[in-house]
Scaffold this motif. Structure first.
Motif, PDB file in Angstrom:
ATOM      1  N   PHE A  47     -19.265   3.282 -17.109  1.00 15.97           N
ATOM      2  CA  PHE A  47     -19.678   2.999 -15.732  1.00 15.97           C
ATOM      3  C   PHE A  47     -21.088   3.534 -15.467  1.00 15.97           C
ATOM      4  O   PHE A  47     -21.889   2.895 -14.781  1.00 15.97           O
ATOM      5  N   GLY A  48     -21.395   4.713 -16.012  1.00 21.29           N
ATOM      6  CA  GLY A  48     -22.741   5.268 -15.865  1.00 21.29           C
ATOM      7  C   GLY A  48     -23.795   4.373 -16.492  1.00 21.29           C
ATOM      8  O   GLY A  48     -24.873   4.165 -15.919  1.00 21.29           O
ATOM      9  N   ILE A  49     -23.485   3.821 -17.654  1.00 21.46           N
ATOM     10  CA  ILE A  49     -24.420   2.897 -18.311  1.00 21.46           C
ATOM     11  C   ILE A  49     -24.613   1.653 -17.456  1.00 21.46           C
ATOM     12  O   ILE A  49     -25.741   1.168 -17.283  1.00 21.46           O
ATOM     13  N   TYR A  50     -23.527   1.127 -16.917  1.00 24.87           N
ATOM     14  CA  TYR A  50     -23.609  -0.052 -16.051  1.00 24.87           C
ATOM     15  C   TYR A  50     -24.596   0.186 -14.906  1.00 24.87           C
ATOM     16  O   TYR A  50     -25.504  -0.613 -14.654  1.00 24.87           O
ATOM     17  N   PHE A  51     -24.434   1.307 -14.210  1.00 22.80           N
ATOM     18  CA  PHE A  51     -25.305   1.585 -13.074  1.00 22.80           C
ATOM     19  C   PHE A  51     -26.726   1.941 -13.519  1.00 22.80           C
ATOM     20  O   PHE A  51     -27.697   1.571 -12.856  1.00 22.80           O
ATOM     21  N   ALA A  52     -26.870   2.635 -14.652  1.00 22.93           N
ATOM     22  CA  ALA A  52     -28.198   2.995 -15.147  1.00 22.93           C
ATOM     23  C   ALA A  52     -28.987   1.772 -15.595  1.00 22.93           C
ATOM     24  O   ALA A  52     -30.216   1.799 -15.623  1.00 22.93           O
ATOM     25  N   VAL A  53     -28.293   0.694 -15.924  1.00 16.76           N
ATOM     26  CA  VAL A  53     -28.967  -0.550 -16.287  1.00 16.76           C
ATOM     27  C   VAL A  53     -29.325  -1.358 -15.044  1.00 16.76           C
ATOM     28  O   VAL A  53     -30.447  -1.857 -14.915  1.00 16.76           O
ATOM     29  N   PHE A  54     -28.398  -1.489 -14.093  1.00 21.32           N
ATOM     30  CA  PHE A  54     -28.619  -2.374 -12.953  1.00 21.32           C
ATOM     31  C   PHE A  54     -29.391  -1.747 -11.796  1.00 21.32           C
ATOM     32  O   PHE A  54     -30.179  -2.429 -11.141  1.00 21.32           O
ATOM     33  N   TRP A  55     -29.177  -0.478 -11.494  1.00 22.95           N
ATOM     34  CA  TRP A  55     -29.887   0.120 -10.361  1.00 22.95           C
ATOM     35  C   TRP A  55     -31.404   0.135 -10.548  1.00 22.95           C
ATOM     36  O   TRP A  55     -32.131  -0.122  -9.581  1.00 22.95           O
ATOM     37  N   ARG A  57     -33.098  -2.096 -11.846  1.00 23.08           N
ATOM     38  CA  ARG A  57     -33.492  -3.479 -11.555  1.00 23.08           C
ATOM     39  C   ARG A  57     -33.373  -3.772 -10.062  1.00 23.08           C
ATOM     40  O   ARG A  57     -33.747  -4.842  -9.604  1.00 23.08           O
ATOM     41  N   GLY A  58     -32.795  -2.839  -9.320  1.00 15.65           N
ATOM     42  CA  GLY A  58     -32.715  -2.954  -7.874  1.00 15.65           C
ATOM     43  C   GLY A  58     -31.338  -3.264  -7.334  1.00 15.65           C
ATOM     44  O   GLY A  58     -31.009  -2.855  -6.234  1.00 15.65           O
ATOM     45  N   GLN A  59     -30.523  -3.998  -8.116  1.00 18.79           N
ATOM     46  CA  GLN A  59     -29.242  -4.429  -7.567  1.00 18.79           C
ATOM     47  C   GLN A  59     -28.206  -4.669  -8.663  1.00 18.79           C
ATOM     48  O   GLN A  59     -28.533  -5.090  -9.759  1.00 18.79           O
ATOM     49  N   THR A  60     -26.956  -4.432  -8.302  1.00 14.80           N
ATOM     50  CA  THR A  60     -25.831  -4.911  -9.093  1.00 14.80           C
ATOM     51  C   THR A  60     -25.427  -6.262  -8.502  1.00 14.80           C
ATOM     52  O   THR A  60     -25.942  -6.655  -7.457  1.00 14.80           O
ATOM     53  N   LEU A  61     -24.512  -6.961  -9.140  1.00 14.34           N
ATOM     54  CA  LEU A  61     -24.073  -8.255  -8.610  1.00 14.34           C
ATOM     55  C   LEU A  61     -23.529  -8.144  -7.181  1.00 14.34           C
ATOM     56  O   LEU A  61     -23.920  -8.928  -6.311  1.00 14.34           O
ATOM     57  N   PRO A  62     -22.648  -7.183  -6.891  1.00 14.65           N
ATOM     58  CA  PRO A  62     -22.179  -7.060  -5.501  1.00 14.65           C
ATOM     59  C   PRO A  62     -23.315  -6.752  -4.518  1.00 14.65           C
ATOM     60  O   PRO A  62     -23.312  -7.240  -3.390  1.00 14.65           O
TER      61      PRO A  62
END
Length: 154
Positions: A47-55, A57-62
């Motif tokens: 989960f940390g990797i998921y957020f460290a990749v998307f945040w 970039r500014g946004q996650t899908l939701p």
């Protein structure tokens, strides 16, 4: 909070896939396997990797769906380090209920009440902050902003 619930659904799917990968890799066949603590740590890292990749970039899908972006306090995109820091501070949303779960002193209904009560309490605390930001964002030096009002980063 609606974005938060959408994020939870997406994380549930990511968690299922990550659990499958972990379970196959270590031949874990039961939820009462003593290695379940390793699985939980693995999921926290995934989960940390998921957020460290998307945040950064500014946004996650939701967040895109709800037109929310995350920026640092100066309006710039997050660095990966700041995204990880925000992820660590975001754990305040779940750590107290997880501590109640670990105590094994509460029924499932009581744990549900503790979880929803804590989330509601923590969300209401953002109203005490003049700009309405969540406290984990203040601590991490980040803020949620209207994505439509922000210039796109490359």
């Amino acid at each position: 909070m609606a974005c938060w619930l959408y994020e939870a659904l997406l994380l549930f799917a990511i968690g299922l896939l990550a659990t499958l990968v972990f379970s196959v890799a270590v031949n874990m066949r039961s939820g009462i396997d003593p290695r379940r603590w390793l699985l939980q740590a693995f999921l926290a890292v995934v989960f940390g990797i998921y957020f460290a990749v998307f945040w950064p970039r500014g946004q996650t899908l939701p967040m895109k769906t709800w037109r929310i972006a995350v920026r640092d306090r100066h309006g710039r995109p997050l660095t990966q380090g700041r995204a990880v820091l925000r992820y660590v501070y975001c754990s305040i949303w779940v750590l107290p209920p997880l501590a109640a779960l670990a105590s094994r002193r509460f029924t499932l209904w009581e744990l549900g009440a503790i979880f929803f009560g804590w989330v509601a309490f923590w969300a209401v605390l953002s109203r005490l902050q003049p700009q309405g930001q969540f406290w984990h964002d203040i601590w991490a030096g980040t803020r949620l902003v209207d994505a439509q009002a922000q210039p796109r980063s490359s």
